[in-house]
Design an enzyme around this catalytic site. Sequence first.
Site, PDB file in Angstrom:
ATOM      1  CE1 TYR A  70      -4.373  -2.291   5.328  1.00 20.53           C
ATOM      2  CE2 TYR A  70      -3.338  -0.094   4.831  1.00 20.53           C
ATOM      3  CZ  TYR A  70      -3.830  -1.208   4.273  1.00 20.53           C
ATOM      4  OH  TYR A  70      -4.066  -1.447   2.947  1.00 20.53           O
ATOM      5  CB  SER A 119      -0.925   0.044   1.307  1.00 19.79           C
ATOM      6  OG  SER A 119      -1.498   1.179   1.275  1.00 19.79           O
TER       7      SER A 119
HETATM    8  N1  NAD Z   1      -8.736  -0.691  -1.782  1.00 15.05           N
HETATM    9  C1  NAD Z   1      -7.689   0.277  -1.553  1.00 15.05           C
HETATM   10  O1  NAD Z   1      -7.569   1.193  -1.242  1.00 15.05           O
HETATM   11  C2  NAD Z   1      -6.310  -0.356  -1.141  1.00 15.05           C
HETATM   12  C3  NAD Z   1      -5.100   0.527  -0.990  1.00 15.05           C
HETATM   13  C4  NAD Z   1      -3.931  -0.176  -0.876  1.00 15.05           C
HETATM   14  C5  NAD Z   1      -3.677  -1.299  -0.866  1.00 15.05           C
HETATM   15  N2  NAD Z   1      -4.611  -2.218  -0.782  1.00 15.05           N
HETATM   16  C6  NAD Z   1      -4.305  -3.534  -0.462  1.00 15.05           C
HETATM   17  O2  NAD Z   1      -4.877  -4.333  -1.671  1.00 15.05           O
HETATM   18  C7  NAD Z   1      -5.229  -5.766  -0.825  1.00 15.05           C
HETATM   19  C8  NAD Z   1      -6.361  -6.005  -1.418  1.00 15.05           C
HETATM   20  O3  NAD Z   1      -7.497  -5.147  -0.864  1.00 15.05           O
HETATM   21  P1  NAD Z   1      -8.981  -4.948  -1.609  1.00 15.05           P
HETATM   22  O4  NAD Z   1      -9.233  -3.448  -1.391  1.00 15.05           O
HETATM   23  O5  NAD Z   1      -9.276  -5.663  -2.791  1.00 15.05           O
HETATM   24  O6  NAD Z   1      -9.717  -5.530  -0.121  1.00 15.05           O
HETATM   25  P2  NAD Z   1     -11.139  -6.228  -0.243  1.00 15.05           P
HETATM   26  O7  NAD Z   1     -11.543  -6.267   1.306  1.00 15.05           O
HETATM   27  O8  NAD Z   1     -11.922  -6.131  -1.241  1.00 15.05           O
HETATM   28  O9  NAD Z   1     -10.741  -7.844  -0.545  1.00 15.05           O
HETATM   29  C9  NAD Z   1      -9.678  -8.322   0.347  1.00 15.05           C
HETATM   30  C10 NAD Z   1      -9.972  -9.911   0.563  1.00 15.05           C
HETATM   31  O10 NAD Z   1      -8.924 -10.591   1.275  1.00 15.05           O
HETATM   32  C11 NAD Z   1      -9.583 -11.697   2.053  1.00 15.05           C
HETATM   33  N3  NAD Z   1      -9.166 -11.840   3.203  1.00 15.05           N
HETATM   34  C12 NAD Z   1      -9.329 -11.131   4.486  1.00 15.05           C
HETATM   35  N4  NAD Z   1      -8.684 -11.527   5.300  1.00 15.05           N
HETATM   36  C13 NAD Z   1      -8.309 -12.887   5.087  1.00 15.05           C
HETATM   37  C14 NAD Z   1      -7.598 -13.843   5.543  1.00 15.05           C
HETATM   38  N5  NAD Z   1      -7.256 -13.988   6.860  1.00 15.05           N
HETATM   39  N6  NAD Z   1      -7.277 -15.175   4.778  1.00 15.05           N
HETATM   40  C15 NAD Z   1      -7.693 -15.169   3.457  1.00 15.05           C
HETATM   41  N7  NAD Z   1      -8.250 -14.156   2.906  1.00 15.05           N
HETATM   42  C16 NAD Z   1      -8.566 -13.025   3.658  1.00 15.05           C
HETATM   43  C17 NAD Z   1     -11.134 -11.010   1.916  1.00 15.05           C
HETATM   44  O11 NAD Z   1     -12.308 -12.073   2.180  1.00 15.05           O
HETATM   45  C18 NAD Z   1     -11.371 -10.319   0.735  1.00 15.05           C
HETATM   46  O12 NAD Z   1     -11.664 -11.296  -0.416  1.00 15.05           O
HETATM   47  C19 NAD Z   1      -4.947  -5.690   0.385  1.00 15.05           C
HETATM   48  O13 NAD Z   1      -3.578  -6.281   0.649  1.00 15.05           O
HETATM   49  C20 NAD Z   1      -4.909  -4.367   0.741  1.00 15.05           C
HETATM   50  O14 NAD Z   1      -4.318  -3.986   1.861  1.00 15.05           O
HETATM   51  C21 NAD Z   1      -5.921  -1.873  -0.946  1.00 15.05           C
END
Ligand code: NAD
Length: 268
Positions: free
Chosen positions: A164, A151
């Site tokens: 985080y 991130s």
């Molecule tokens: N959305 C954003 O703005 C953003 C920004 C920076 C980084 N990220 C990173 O991108 C990645 C994906 O995020 P996203 O926005 O798609 O989130 P999201 O919540 O849409 O998806 C996350 C997925 O991870 C799964 N998950 C959560 N805990 C878990 C566990 N213990 N074991 C297995 N699966 C698990 C959830 O069921 C979900 O399907 C993450 O690493 C997040 O930190 C997201």
Amino acid sequence: MPNETAAAPSAARRLEGRVAVITGAANGIGRGIAERFAVEGAQVVVADIDEAGARRVAAGLGEPALAVRVDIADPSSVAALAEAVDARFGRCEILVNNAAILDSAGIDAMSFAHYRSVLDINQDGAVRVTLAMLPLIRRARESRRILNIVSIQGVRGTRDSLAYATAKGALVNFTRALACDLGAEAIAVNALAPGFIDTQMAQLPDGGGHEHETEWFRDIYIRHGRIPLRRPGAPDDIAGPAFFLCSDDARYVTGQVLLVDGGVSATF
Ligand SMILES: NC(=O)c1ccc[n+]([C@@H]2O[C@H](COP(=O)([O-])OP(=O)(O)OC[C@H]3O[C@@H](n4cnc5c(N)ncnc54)[C@H](O)[C@@H]3O)[C@@H](O)[C@H]2O)c1
């Protein structure tokens, strides 16, 4: 405001014959990466704690995608993921450590137990999955890639993001150190740092909608250009750069962090 829309992915199938394990692929960014990799011909393993969601996504990708329930915080569940991949494919060319949870506790709301519980998923989870999958990655012979989804909070500080941001920062340097360890085997390890991406993770905790719909977001990030491209990203905006880092075109790229954030980190 001119806005580029996502081009249809090519049908060149540049990941043909490669097994790609993607954690957290039932939703959001992971799902976007899974869909792109499948279009490119990869055999995708949709690994998620949300089993029903994983099945739905895998069914949409068609054969030979595989859905596996995994809790990346649980060592036996992670071992079972590696066993399932071994039983079905016997190897893994690409691992994407994407699963994580959002946590918005700052220092005053933080207990050590809470901090550890977030790190157990967001930091240790990726390490746990990497250790479990490494024998299968080593068994694959070519074009091997590990991609950690971190991130912009892993390279910048923000308020109310202590655990985080700490976890994401640790994964940034895990990426570099692992790239050094695995370089002699030509296994490339990189990180991709998304900015503001519209997924369920970007939903406000009070259920009042998505962060990009709020006034402060529109004012600061869009009107005043704190996101130079003036829009939040979509999972598809991440899928292309993730594909690049896992493709043969990135064969001489390792230990790097690619910020995919519409330019947020380029300004102040
Ligand atoms: N959305 C954003 O703005 C953003 C920004 C920076 C980084 N990220 C990173 O991108 C990645 C994906 O995020 P996203 O926005 O798609 O989130 P999201 O919540 O849409 O998806 C996350 C997925 O991870 C799964 N998950 C959560 N805990 C878990 C566990 N213990 N074991 C297995 N699966 C698990 C959830 O069921 C979900 O399907 C993450 O690493 C997040 O930190 C997201």
